[in-house]
Scaffold this active site. Sequence first.
Site, PDB file in Angstrom:
ATOM      1  N   GLU A 154      10.027  -1.102 -13.351  1.00 46.96           N
ATOM      2  CA  GLU A 154       8.912  -2.369 -12.435  1.00 46.96           C
ATOM      3  C   GLU A 154      10.498  -2.966 -11.315  1.00 46.96           C
ATOM      4  O   GLU A 154      11.483  -2.925 -12.673  1.00 46.96           O
ATOM      5  CB  GLU A 154       8.523  -3.252 -13.010  1.00 46.96           C
ATOM      6  CG  GLU A 154       7.974  -4.560 -12.096  1.00 46.96           C
ATOM      7  CD  GLU A 154       7.095  -5.945 -12.522  1.00 46.96           C
ATOM      8  OE1 GLU A 154       6.314  -6.169 -11.821  1.00 46.96           O
ATOM      9  OE2 GLU A 154       6.229  -5.671 -13.605  1.00 46.96           O
ATOM     10  N   LYS A 170       0.657  -5.333 -12.110  1.00 48.53           N
ATOM     11  CA  LYS A 170      -0.693  -6.093 -12.425  1.00 48.53           C
ATOM     12  C   LYS A 170      -1.630  -5.057 -13.173  1.00 48.53           C
ATOM     13  O   LYS A 170      -1.324  -4.261 -11.575  1.00 48.53           O
ATOM     14  CB  LYS A 170      -0.289  -7.657 -12.444  1.00 48.53           C
ATOM     15  CG  LYS A 170       1.030  -8.563 -11.996  1.00 48.53           C
ATOM     16  CD  LYS A 170       0.118  -8.846 -13.434  1.00 48.53           C
ATOM     17  CE  LYS A 170       1.587  -9.800 -13.714  1.00 48.53           C
ATOM     18  NZ  LYS A 170       1.608  -9.935 -15.361  1.00 48.53           N
TER      19      LYS A 170
END
Length: 349
Positions: A154, A170
């Site tokens: 990420e 997410k």
Amino acid sequence: MWEPVDAFAAVEEYLRDAGFFQGGADGLVADLFLGYGLSQTIRREPWPDPPEPCRLPLAACRVRPAGEPARVGGAFSIGDWEPSWNESDYASAITTVRHAIAEGLVYQVNLVQHLSAPFAGDPGGVAESLSRLRPLHPEPLIGDGWAIVSASPELFLARRGRRVWTMPIKGTRPLGSSGDLRESEKDNAEHVMIVDLERNDLSRVCEPGTVRWPDFLVEREAAGVVHLVTTVEGLLREDVSLAELLAAMFPGGSVTGAPKISALDHIATLEPVGRGASMGALGRVYPNGDLDLALTIRTFAISDDRIHLWVGGGIVWDSEPEAEIEESWVKAQPLLAAVGAPVPEAVTT
């Protein structure tokens, strides 16, 4: 740095004092680690943060030649993993978050589990074992008696000139599972909240009207699982310093929840131990001001002959404790398999 106050300004001052942003610094790079514990300074409630499970600095920075040869990792061994949070207590914390959401105190809270095990050998070997997961920042950061090794997929923050962007993750499914992750109402709600939070954070330092999200709810394989990812970007104002940029964005919204400060306070009351090397940032700063920082999810810390790992996820109103526990183990399994460590029974059930 072991204290959180003015840490971002201290990082910038250290780099300026080293002549890093001046002419002649070409060929250098700065490695930077920012620990989640730096978020203490923006919390509003007075209760203390949970105790840290291992000895790590809150921030670390070093300047080195950019062409420094990659370190060759050696052998290592890992013992049996021990969780600091049993499943019953973790499920109870999820229920507490849902009650807080029902009361309107918060919309989402990221909760993190912690595992640790005996460790012997070379942290560089751990980094080599994780390389097949294609981490954003594969090189270990090794200090005096501690090491941070990340398999994070990420992006917390990148800068090229005045363009700045983040890519929050997410929504998670096991690799190879059927169905479109974007069709999950729960995962979509969890994701959209964080995208909105990141838009707000970037707007604090970007030119008005320049914040946008060119890639929205894109399914991507990362670190052995499938995620939803969005790119949020903007045009940085000319007067914004490195310290101001970091302060506006840190910690990443996908590891806190929304609203961010309320989520930080809930995390401090619910998690039994601190987040150590996880949920912070790790990467590089360049002499022209550009940077690449990964969010330290899927990240190991090694200190005092033990190795530590943190895994978790965002809790929203639709969250079910059993499903959230399973999701956290889905994230842990590829990491534990990569380092060849004995897998806790809870992870396999």
